[in-house]
Scaffold this motif. Structure first.
Motif, PDB file in Angstrom:
ATOM      1  N   ALA A  44      55.681   2.450  16.731  1.00 30.39           N
ATOM      2  CA  ALA A  44      54.957   4.300  16.959  1.00 30.39           C
ATOM      3  C   ALA A  44      55.718   4.746  17.817  1.00 30.39           C
ATOM      4  O   ALA A  44      55.578   4.606  18.645  1.00 30.39           O
ATOM      5  CB  ALA A  44      53.537   3.409  17.509  1.00 30.39           C
ATOM      6  N   HIS A 173      43.372   0.350   7.313  1.00 31.41           N
ATOM      7  CA  HIS A 173      44.526   0.459   8.745  1.00 31.41           C
ATOM      8  C   HIS A 173      43.250  -0.185   9.262  1.00 31.41           C
ATOM      9  O   HIS A 173      42.466   0.676   9.608  1.00 31.41           O
ATOM     10  CB  HIS A 173      44.649   1.624   9.184  1.00 31.41           C
ATOM     11  N   GLU A 245      54.108   0.412  22.358  1.00 30.79           N
ATOM     12  CA  GLU A 245      54.970  -0.855  23.270  1.00 30.79           C
ATOM     13  C   GLU A 245      55.781  -2.058  23.648  1.00 30.79           C
ATOM     14  O   GLU A 245      56.781  -1.587  24.379  1.00 30.79           O
ATOM     15  CB  GLU A 245      53.473  -1.255  24.034  1.00 30.79           C
ATOM     16  N   TYR A 340      55.785   5.082  26.571  1.00 28.32           N
ATOM     17  CA  TYR A 340      54.934   6.551  27.542  1.00 28.32           C
ATOM     18  C   TYR A 340      55.566   7.445  28.435  1.00 28.32           C
ATOM     19  O   TYR A 340      54.404   7.111  29.596  1.00 28.32           O
ATOM     20  CB  TYR A 340      53.555   6.061  27.148  1.00 28.32           C
TER      21      TYR A 340
HETATM   22  C1  LIG Z   1      49.005   3.795  20.077  1.00 34.97           C
HETATM   23  C2  LIG Z   1      49.163   3.810  18.099  1.00 34.97           C
HETATM   24  C3  LIG Z   1      50.038   2.302  17.893  1.00 34.97           C
HETATM   25  C4  LIG Z   1      50.996   1.870  19.022  1.00 34.97           C
HETATM   26  O1  LIG Z   1      50.429   1.069  20.300  1.00 34.97           O
HETATM   27  P1  LIG Z   1      50.889   0.440  21.182  1.00 34.97           P
HETATM   28  O2  LIG Z   1      49.625   0.050  22.200  1.00 34.97           O
HETATM   29  O3  LIG Z   1      51.845   1.457  21.533  1.00 34.97           O
HETATM   30  O4  LIG Z   1      51.437  -0.315  20.460  1.00 34.97           O
HETATM   31  C5  LIG Z   1      49.963   2.417  16.784  1.00 34.97           C
HETATM   32  N1  LIG Z   1      49.055   2.923  16.153  1.00 34.97           N
HETATM   33  C6  LIG Z   1      48.487   3.986  15.799  1.00 34.97           C
HETATM   34  C7  LIG Z   1      47.182   4.330  14.981  1.00 34.97           C
HETATM   35  C8  LIG Z   1      48.085   4.291  17.233  1.00 34.97           C
HETATM   36  O5  LIG Z   1      46.947   5.205  17.909  1.00 34.97           O
END
Ligand SMILES: *Cc1c(COP(=O)(O)O)cnc(C)c1O
Length: 381
Positions: A44, A173, A245, A340
């Protein structure tokens, strides 16, 4: 061949330093999750977009996910040929044609958006999915990080789904977790099956989103594997995970210098790094970032509040204690600053952006990017 300590001492400040070897440890664990469960894992990018490392990451993961046009393009440029998924709460008409050139999986947040863009995506050979809201909150106290909070715009609730899924939608999703363990995923999957289970046998894939704290010590990997296998075996689905993360957890640092120390009932060290500009999650989340060689307040002999150089009274990083008094010029190194962080910096107050450095696996340190006045000015007019 600099050790980490030498890298901390040798770089300009403020500076983000990502350690490739630490990143690889996370990627090894994620790859083992893939190998033991058959799932696919996407980076991500909103958490970590350090594109010089995308080729390395592609050796371990299946591709990327994007929040929109620019992230999808970054992945197309720097991780070409790998899966490129995109989810946006609302795609814009003027962006969609270009997005079709980059992404291969499109996740829609409403049936209105599906009707507007779905046919074009299918005609271009793309996979289309719907983001669902399983209405299962698994986190307390963090409403801004809870897509299942009442009134959330993220994901379609079951009562806004049609009886049958329109032809052309091949996946679902959900993204509802934040820094959570696999027990929260297990609860969420039960809610997904209860509310959307009738659709699952007709689909090809399901994306479990992000928020899986897989690389945190103590995370229940076995439970995650069971969750993935359950959806694969019961419904014949390909399972995607898209952690941000977990990919770069604890793999980076922010190196800063003490500029001055002032007194007002307590000792306050003013740094060249700002919470507001350089680590905004410290104020947004909020949390107290880990600091190397420092203790909790009261733990060591010398107490300081660490604060940033902006005009914001609340530009405070936190209270820490040290073995020695702090002096101008001392270096302080914050931990867990890969995620982040670089993606969220800003130049409020005309603050310089931290430089970005990479310590390669062999120990070579490359200063990849230094920012200056032009970066501040180019965002204004
Ligand atoms: C923020 C986000 C992620 C990643 O989230 P993490 O907490 O960093 O693992 C994945 N998919 C979507 C749709 C998100 O908004």
């Amino acid at each position: 061949m600099a050790t980490l300590q030498q890298a901390f001492a040798g770089l300009p400040t403020p500076c983000f330093l990502v350690d490739e070897a630490l990143l690889m440890q996370n990627l090894e664990l994620l790859r083992s999750v893939k190998m033991h469960s058959g799932c696919r894992i996407l980076l991500a990018q909103k958490a970590f977009s350090m594109y010089p490392l995308y080729a390395r990451i592609a050796e371990y993961l299946d591709g990327t996910t994007a929040s929109g046009l620019f992230e999808a393009r970054l992945a197309a440029e720097h991780m070409p040929g790998r899966e490129n998924h995109v989810f946006s709460p609302a795609y814009r008409e003027q962006e969609f044609a270009e997005l079709l050139a980059y992404a291969d999986h499109f996740v829609f947040n409403s049936f209105q958006q599906w009707r507007q863009f779905g046919a074009r995506a299918l005609a271009a050979g793309k996979q289309c999915g719907m983001r669902i809201n399983p209405q299962c909150s698994t986190q307390q106290g963090h409403a801004i990080y809870d897509p299942c909070a009442p009134g959330s715009r993220l994901g379609v609730t079951r009562d806004h789904f049609p009886e049958r899924l329109p032809a052309g939608i091949s996946g679902l999703h959900f993204h509802t977790l934040c820094e959570q363990d696999a027990d929260a995923l297990e609860m969420t999957l039960a809610a997904v099956e209860a509310r959307f289970g009738d659709f699952l046998p007709h689909l090809q894939w399901i994306n479990f989103g992000g928020g899986h704290h897989i690389t945190r010590p103590g995370y229940d990997v076995e439970r995650l594997l069971r969750c993935v296998r359950h959806m694969e075996e019961r419904y014949g689905l390909t399972v995607y995970l898209e952690p941000g993360e977990a990919v770069a957890l604890n793999a980076g640092f922010l190196i800063s210098s003490v500029v001055d120390v002032v007194e007002n009932e307590l000792s306050i060290a003013i740094l060249d790094a700002s919470a507001a500009c350089h680590m905004p999650d410290v104020l947004e989340m909020p949390y107290r970032p880990p600091l190397l060689d420092a203790g909790e307040p009261g733990e060591k002999a010398y107490q300081y509040r660490l604060a940033g150089p902006t005009c914001l009274a609340g530009d405070v990083i936190g209270d820490y204690s040290f073995d020695r008094p702090l002096q101008p010029g001392d270096r302080l190194v914050f931990g867990d600053m890969a995620i982040y962080s670089m993606v969220k910096t800003n130049t409020f107050n005309g603050m310089p952006l931290p430089a970005i450095a990479l310590r390669r696996q062999g120990g070579t340190v490359d200063l990849l990017h230094r920012f200056g006045y032009a970066d501040f000015k180019s965002r204004l007019a």
